[in-house]
Design a protein around this motif. Structure first.
Motif, mmCIF file in Angstrom:
data_model
loop_
_atom_site.group_PDB
_atom_site.id
_atom_site.type_symbol
_atom_site.label_atom_id
_atom_site.label_comp_id
_atom_site.label_asym_id
_atom_site.label_seq_id
_atom_site.Cartn_x
_atom_site.Cartn_y
_atom_site.Cartn_z
ATOM 1 N N VAL A 138 49.084 40.056 33.740
ATOM 2 C CA VAL A 138 48.322 39.019 34.280
ATOM 3 C C VAL A 138 46.775 39.341 34.214
ATOM 4 N N LEU A 139 45.964 38.212 34.032
ATOM 5 C CA LEU A 139 44.470 38.637 33.813
ATOM 6 C C LEU A 139 43.843 39.018 34.909
ATOM 7 N N GLY A 140 43.217 39.927 34.813
ATOM 8 C CA GLY A 140 42.495 40.871 36.077
ATOM 9 C C GLY A 140 41.531 41.633 35.719
ATOM 10 N N ILE A 141 40.759 42.270 36.581
ATOM 11 C CA ILE A 141 39.587 43.297 36.253
ATOM 12 C C ILE A 141 40.200 44.498 36.751
ATOM 13 N N TYR A 142 39.667 45.587 35.795
ATOM 14 C CA TYR A 142 40.204 46.968 35.822
ATOM 15 C C TYR A 142 39.005 47.689 36.039
ATOM 16 N N VAL A 143 39.112 48.881 36.529
ATOM 17 C CA VAL A 143 38.114 49.979 36.345
ATOM 18 C C VAL A 143 38.617 51.445 35.687
ATOM 19 N N MET A 144 37.739 51.889 34.847
ATOM 20 C CA MET A 144 38.231 53.187 34.220
ATOM 21 C C MET A 144 36.935 54.255 34.296
ATOM 22 N N ALA A 145 36.977 55.447 34.076
ATOM 23 C CA ALA A 145 36.070 56.388 34.004
ATOM 24 C C ALA A 145 35.313 55.964 32.430
ATOM 25 N N SER A 146 34.108 56.456 32.668
ATOM 26 C CA SER A 146 33.434 56.252 31.480
ATOM 27 C C SER A 146 33.841 56.725 30.090
ATOM 28 N N ASP A 147 34.648 57.738 30.316
ATOM 29 C CA ASP A 147 35.401 58.174 28.920
ATOM 30 C C ASP A 147 36.741 57.469 28.694
ATOM 31 N N LEU A 154 41.721 46.417 39.666
ATOM 32 C CA LEU A 154 41.104 46.094 40.749
ATOM 33 C C LEU A 154 41.296 44.828 41.708
ATOM 34 N N VAL A 155 41.613 43.660 40.548
ATOM 35 C CA VAL A 155 41.961 42.481 41.329
ATOM 36 C C VAL A 155 42.631 41.744 40.355
ATOM 37 N N ASP A 156 43.498 40.692 40.821
ATOM 38 C CA ASP A 156 44.224 39.852 39.778
ATOM 39 C C ASP A 156 43.273 38.528 39.545
ATOM 40 N N ASP A 157 43.517 38.035 38.423
ATOM 41 C CA ASP A 157 43.025 36.597 38.185
ATOM 42 C C ASP A 157 41.360 36.428 38.227
ATOM 43 N N GLY A 158 40.865 37.517 37.656
ATOM 44 C CA GLY A 158 39.322 37.673 37.786
ATOM 45 C C GLY A 158 38.648 37.656 36.347
ATOM 46 N N ALA A 159 37.612 37.431 36.112
ATOM 47 C CA ALA A 159 36.777 37.559 34.853
ATOM 48 C C ALA A 159 35.291 37.976 35.204
ATOM 49 N N PHE A 160 34.715 38.231 34.091
ATOM 50 C CA PHE A 160 33.183 38.722 34.143
ATOM 51 C C PHE A 160 32.628 39.674 35.317
ATOM 52 N N PHE A 172 32.686 38.836 40.565
ATOM 53 C CA PHE A 172 33.504 38.375 39.523
ATOM 54 C C PHE A 172 33.639 36.764 39.626
ATOM 55 N N ASP A 173 34.040 36.385 38.688
ATOM 56 C CA ASP A 173 34.476 34.854 38.558
ATOM 57 C C ASP A 173 36.047 34.600 38.698
ATOM 58 N N ARG A 174 36.009 33.627 39.589
ATOM 59 C CA ARG A 174 37.592 33.166 39.867
ATOM 60 C C ARG A 174 37.477 31.898 40.678
ATOM 61 N N ALA A 175 37.429 30.802 39.997
ATOM 62 C CA ALA A 175 37.223 29.423 40.544
ATOM 63 C C ALA A 175 35.937 29.600 41.568
ATOM 64 N N GLY A 176 34.810 30.311 41.142
ATOM 65 C CA GLY A 176 33.866 30.288 41.994
ATOM 66 C C GLY A 176 33.441 31.995 41.753
ATOM 67 N N ILE A 177 32.504 32.477 42.639
ATOM 68 C CA ILE A 177 32.210 33.837 42.429
ATOM 69 C C ILE A 177 32.747 34.434 43.945
ATOM 70 N N ARG A 178 33.341 35.651 43.489
ATOM 71 C CA ARG A 178 33.832 36.355 44.494
ATOM 72 C C ARG A 178 33.293 37.751 44.348
ATOM 73 N N LEU A 179 33.315 38.348 45.765
ATOM 74 C CA LEU A 179 32.932 39.652 45.938
ATOM 75 C C LEU A 179 33.783 40.654 46.171
#
Length: 517
Positions: A138-147, A154-160, A172-179
Motif C-alpha cells: 500500500v503506497l504510504g509514507i515511511y520514516v527511517m533513521a538517517s543511516d 507513518l501513514v497509508d495512501d500518502g505522497a510528498f 503530505f499529499d492525499r487528495a489535498g494537503i494533510r498534516l
C-alpha cells in the motif's frame, strides 16, 4: 511532471472541485531556516542522463554532483545544508534513497527495496528521513533513521512528505494537503493543493494548485502559498492560457522565507523559476536541457573564532568573603575600602598556614583544560587540603586530612558552537550559557605535615558523554574558576554528579587567582 490529464485539486468558483491527486515523481520537502545557498535539482544534460546538479540563482553555470547513468532525482537538503538525500534508479531500476554530502562526496545507499523508495525529506535534527514507499503493498509514507535503519510506516495512501521546521509534524499529499504528527497520530487537513512545502518559520505552506480553464476545460497547475491549516491561498505563478504552458509544480521555499522556487514546464522542456512572494525579482535556472525538482540549500552563518586556544591553565587560591561594609582602607596607591579581619568563604576547609592555624604552608592548586581530537582533557590538582572543624564531612576534626570531594565549577561556561537546533550532521551555530561541574576526589597523605591531595585527570566527554563533538568548532568562554567544598554534611557530590551536583550546604573554597609572596 504533473499530468494535465490526471486528477488535480482545483480552484474556481464556477467549477466543481476535482477530488483526487495523482502520485508522480515530484519534489516535496520542508524549508529549513538559514541564509539562501545554492539550489539542488535534477537536471538532464546533453548526454541524456539525469543527475543531481547545483546552481546559484542569477549566476550562470551549474555544478554536477552525480554521474551515474541511472536516473538520479528529487534532491533534498538537510537542515544544516551539508547533506543531500535523493532518489536514484542505479540499484536496479526501482528508485531507492541515497545520501551524499552537499559537494557530492560520501555517497551512500540507504534503502534496497524491490519497489520504489522515493521522495526523501529530512527531519530538522538530521537523524531521520521520511520517504514514500509501497513496501507493504500500500503506497504510504515511511520514516527511517538517517543511516537507513529502523524503517517504520507513518501513514497509508500518502505522497510528498515535508517535515515541519520544528520537527513536530509532517505535511503530505492525499487528495489535498494533510498534516500528521511524527508518530502518525493527529492527522488533520490543511486545505486543498498538492506537493506541500513548509516555510522556514513553520507558519505557511507553498503548494501546487489546479485551476480549470473554462475556455478549454484543461487544468492549469500553478504555485500558491497560504497559512498552515487554512484554505486561504496567494497565487505566485498565475493562471496560464489554453495555449499553454499549463504546468508549474514542485514549489520550495528559500531558507530566508522571502522567495519560492518551482519547476516550470514551457513547451518541450523544464526550467526552474524563483520569485519573491509578491512575484517580483524573478530568475530562471535553465542551463541544461531539462531542470526540475528544486530544493534550496540552507546556509548557517558562521562566527568569528581563533586559530587555536589551548591549553587553558589557572592557578587556584583560597577564596575570601567580599567586603561590603568597609572598616578600614587599603594602603595607597590602591586606596580602596577594606574589611578586617578577612573571613574565608569555606566553612568546611582550610589549608596550612603558620600565622592562621599553626600548620605548615603546603597548598598549591591548579586546573587545566587541554583540547584533544574530539574531546577536552581536564586536570585538577590541589595539595594540603585540611578540615576546619569536626563534622560529618570531617570526622577527624580541625586540620585533619579532608577525604571527601571538591567540585571544580566555572562560574559561567559560555559555549558558541554548531550543536544547536536544528543540529543536523553539522548543526546550527549559536551561543548559550551553562555550567560544567567536575568532581575532584581527595585522599589523605602519609605525612602529618601536609593535608590531603585532591586530584582528577579526565575528559569532558567522560564526565558527560557527547559534550564535545569533533568538527563542531566550539568556543568555550570560562568565567572565573571556582572550587567548592562538599559542605558539612559531605553528601553534595555523590552519585549523579555531574550533572546534578550539590544539596545546598556547599561553600566556595578556592578561586582562580595568583599569590604574591
Amino acid at each position: 511532471m504533473r499530468s494535465m490529464r490526471g486528477c488535480a485539486q482545483v480552484l474556481g468558483a464556477a467549477v466543481a472541485a476535482l477530488a483526487c491527486t495523482l502520485a508522480f515523481a515530484g519534489a516535496a520537502y520542508g524549508a529549513f531556516p538559514g541564509q539562501n545557498g545554492k539550489i539542488a535539482f535534477a537536471g538532464t544534460g546533453a548526454d541524456g542522463n539525469q543527475d543531481i546538479y547545483l546552481a546559484t540563482p542569477g549566476v550562470p553555470g551549474v555544478q554536477r554532483l552525480t554521474t551515474d547513468p541511472a536516473a538520479d532525482s528529487l534532491p533534498a537538503f538537510s537542515a544544516d545544508g551539508t547533506m543531500i538525500a535523493y532518489a536514484s534508479r542505479r540499484g536496479g531500476g526501482n528508485e531507492d534513497v541515497y545520501v551524499m554530502r552537499s559537494d557530492g562526496s560520501g555517497d551512500a545507499r540507504l534503502t534496497a527495496y524491490t519497489g520504489p523508495d522515493t521522495q526523501p525529506a529530512w527531519s530538522p535534527d538530521g537523524t531521520k528521513i521520511a520517504f514514500q514507499s509501497n513496501r507493504d503493498g500500500v503506497l504510504g509514507i515511511y520514516v527511517m533513521a538517517s543511516d537507513g535503519s529502523n524503517v517504520t510506516k507513518l501513514v497509508d495512501d500518502g505522497a510528498f512528505p515535508a517535515w515541519s521546521p520544528d520537527g513536530t509534524r509532517i505535511a503530505f499529499d492525499r487528495a489535498g494537503i494533510r498534516l500528521v504528527n511524527t508518530d502518525g497520530t493527529g492527522e488533520t487537513s490543511s486545505g486543498h493543493g498538492f506537493q506541500p512545502d513548509w516555510s522556514p518559520d513553520g507558519g505557511k505552506l507553498a503548494f501546487g494548485y489546479g485551476v480549470v480553464l473554462e475556455d478549454c476545460g484543461l487544468v492549469d497547475d500553478g504555485i500558491y502559498w497560504g497559512p498552515v491549516g487554512t484554505m486561504g491561498v496567494n497565487s505566485l505563478a498565475g493562471v496560464d492560457t489554453c495555449a499553454g504552458p499549463l504546468e508549474d509544480v514542485e514549489p520550495v521555499w528559500s531558507p530566508d522565507g522571502a522567495r519560492i522556487a518551482w519547476t516550470h514546464y514551457p513547451t518541450g522542456s523544464a526550467v526552474i523559476e524563483t520569485q519573491d512572494l509578491d512575484g517580483g525579482a524573478a530568475a530562471t535556472i535553465d542551463d541544461l536541457p531539462s531542470n526540475a525538482a528544486p530544493d534550496w540549500q540552507p546556509v548557517q552563518p558562521g562566527y568569528a573564532r581563533p586559530k587555536g586556544a589551548t591549553p587553558f591553565r589557572a592557578s587556584l587560591v583560597p577564596a575570601y568573603i567580599a567586603c561590603t561594609a568597609a572598616n578600614t582602607t587599603h594602603g595607597s596607591p590602591l586606596a580602596f575600602g577594606s574589611c578586617k579581619p578577612p573571613t574565608a568563604r569555606s566553612v568546611l576547609l582550610t589549608t596550612g598556614t603558620p600565622d592562621a592555624n599553626g600548620a605548615e604552608v603546603g597548598m598549591v592548586g591548579s586546573a587545566s583544560f587541554n583540547v584533544m581530537p574530539g574531546d577536552v582533557a581536564v586536570s585538577v590538582r590541589v595539595s594540603d587540603v585540611r578540615c576546619r572543624a569536626a563534622n560529618p564531612a570531617c570526622p577527624g576534626g580541625p586540620l585533619s586530612d579532608y577525604t571527601g570531594r571538591l567540585l571544580l565549577l566555572p562560574l559561567t561556561t559560555r559555549i558558541t558552537d554548531r550543536s544547536n537546533t536544528p543540529p543536523g550532521p553539522q548543526g546550527a551555530p549559536g551561543t548559550g550559557d551553562t555550567q560544567i561541574a567536575i568532581p575532584v576526589d581527595c585522599g589523605a597523605t602519609a605525612s602529618t605535615a601536609v593535608g590531603s591531595t585532591c586530584a582528577v585527570t579526565t575528559t569532558l566527554d567522560t564526565l558527560i558523554p557527547g559534550t564535545v563533538v569533533a568538527g563542531r568548532r566550539a568556543i568555550w568562554e570560562f568565567g572565573q574558576l571556582n572550587v567548592r567544598d562538599a559542605g558539612p554534611n559531605g553528601t553534595g557530590y555523590g552519585a549523579g554528579c555531574p550533572p546534578t551536583c550539590g544539596d545546598g550546604d556547599e561553600t566556595l573554597f578556592l578561586r582562580e587567582g595568583v599569590f604574591v609572596p
